[in-house]
Write an enzyme that holds these catalytic residues in place. Structure first.
Site, PDB file in Angstrom:
ATOM      1  CG  ASP A  50      -2.058   0.958   1.142  1.00  0.00           C
ATOM      2  OD1 ASP A  50      -2.182   1.639   0.108  1.00  0.00           O
ATOM      3  OD2 ASP A  50      -2.847   1.032   2.104  1.00  0.00           O
ATOM      4  CG  ASP A  99      -3.537   3.843  -3.310  1.00  0.00           C
ATOM      5  OD1 ASP A  99      -4.434   3.040  -3.630  1.00  0.00           O
ATOM      6  OD2 ASP A  99      -3.646   4.625  -2.348  1.00  0.00           O
ATOM      7  CD  GLU A 100      -5.578  -0.798  -1.269  1.00  0.00           C
ATOM      8  OE1 GLU A 100      -5.319  -1.685  -0.426  1.00  0.00           O
ATOM      9  OE2 GLU A 100      -6.474   0.056  -1.116  1.00  0.00           O
TER      10      GLU A 100
END
Length: 413
Positions: A28, A122-123
């Site tokens: 993350d 983003d993860e």
């Protein structure tokens, strides 16, 4: 830049935690949008920064940890964030930059394992069990990912290493920012049971209130309640789901490619709008974007959904399922307008509108039945031609005439 290395659990983390049964990583990015913005504005490092609309409309897209210390968090209304942290620097979003960095980060993941399941830009989850012989144990792979992301992009990420997706995601959250946490397979229960019950997937505000009324405040409290009792109180599916998670049972594998469930766009107006003409123009603009994204992704969809948020933040959702799947903006727009009209919001002030297509399927698997007298070419072919022109000459090369007239009306006023 300091790195936080946590390779065990408990009040005094140990080094050399056993990661032999922990092939799942959850990676993350830390305050992703804000971190990308600070690459070009290093003078703002160490200060509260919020990514969102400077005009105070919409919601927080990202915030540095200095801003989060004041209670600011993602999805919070910008007006409230500004009240909580009036000295924060507000930066308007630059989605193109975020997409480029996200693409590069995902390339790092795919170079390590084909089993990458993106959750957002983003993860992602990674299954690195097959990379052990080539790259080493999971904790070493996690450390390598963090170093590569930092070296290549100058931003940090936090990584949870565990035996399941659920525990890995909790671990990455526990070690933020810029950390690495291994939860050994034999210590999952020790890790989970002290956590608040809200840490479990599926426990929203209402479910948490119901559990607190039963005297259940931690995951350990919930684990000691018989599954049958939970199912009676919360429903069979939710009760069974939470009972399993409380003991760390999560059998879901990392899926390398998940089909899109829906494609949508929404827009927050600079000021609340009660003019139906302006709202319909925005519905057209959003329908064009959604249809273009669907064609680019090779999808068609059957269900058109509109989101209408009033000035008091009351949100109304309406949807309609079409007879045949489509990726044509005119069809989406016509249906969206009908849904808007049926909502009975004429002259009601709106702060946000959105258009979404659901029930997606691959376009090459969908069949289309021509009606009697219908031409074989029409709106879809015209919009495909627009796609080609836009790819060659830019996003403003071809736009619907009504949107051009809308811009002229705005200039005249």
């Amino acid at each position: 830049m300091s790195r936080k290395q946590i390779t065990g659990i408990g009040p005094a983390p140990r080094t050399g935690a056993d990661d032999s049964g922990c092939p799942i990583l959850h990676v993350d990015m830390d305050a992703f949008f804000a971190s990308v913005e600070l690459l070009e504005r290093p003078e703002l490092r160490g200060r509260p920064v919020i990514v969102g609309s400077p005009a105070g409309r919409g919601v927080v897209l990202s915030a540095t940890y200095e801003a989060r210390a004041f209670g600011v968090h993602s999805a919070m209304p910008m007006s409230r964030a500004r009240r909580l942290c009036p000295r924060a620097t507000v930066i308007p979003p630059s989605h193109g930059k975020y997409s480029e960095v996200s693409k590069g980060v995902m390339e790092i993941f795919h170079a390590i394992t084909p089993l990458v399941e993106p959750i957002a830009s983003d993860e992602a989850f990674l299954d690195v069990g097959g990379a052990r012989r080539r790259l080493g144990p999971p904790a070493a792979v996690a450390a390598m990912i963090r170093e590569q992301v930092l070296d290549r992009f100058g931003i940090t990420c936090s990584v949870g290493v565990a035996s399941s997706k659920f525990v890995a995601k909790l671990a990455s959250k526990q070690c933020k920012p810029d950390g690495l946490l291994v939860v050994p397979a034999g210590q999952v229960v020790d890790f989970l049971h002290p956590l608040p019950v809200s840490a479990l997937w599926g426990v929203g505000e209402r479910t948490e209130q119901s559990l607190v009324r039963l005297g259940i405040r931690t995951v350990g409290d919930l684990a000691r309640v018989p599954s049958g009792t939970l199912q009676r109180e919360l429903g069979q599916a939710v009760g069974a789901h939470l009972a399993a998670l409380a003991w760390g049972r999560d059998e879901r594998p990392v899926t390398s490619r998940l089909p899109d469930k829906s494609i949508g766009n929404e827009e927050t107006f600079a000021t609340d709008v009660d003019d139906p003409r302006v709202i319909r123009r925005e519905l057209l603009r959003l329908s064009e974007r959604v249809a273009a994204r669907m064609r680019k992704a090779g999808h068609v969809g059957r269900t058109v959904s509109v989101k209408l948020r009033r000035a008091d933040f009351t949100t109304i959702n309406r949807s309609r399922t079409l007879r045949e799947p489509t990726d044509v903006a005119q069809v989406i727009y016509t249906t969206a307008c009908e849904l808007f009209d049926a909502a009975g919001l004429d002259r009601v002030r709106l702060r946000l509108v959105g258009v979404r297509m659901e029930n997606l399927r691959p376009a090459d698997e969908a069949t289309r039945q021509l009606t009697l007298g219908e031409r074989e070419t029409g709106w879809r072919e015209a919009e495909q031609a627009m796609d080609k022109a836009i790819r060659r000459f830019g996003p403003d090369a071809v736009v619907p005439a009504s949107l051009v007239r809308g811009k002229l009306d705005e200039i005249e006023t």
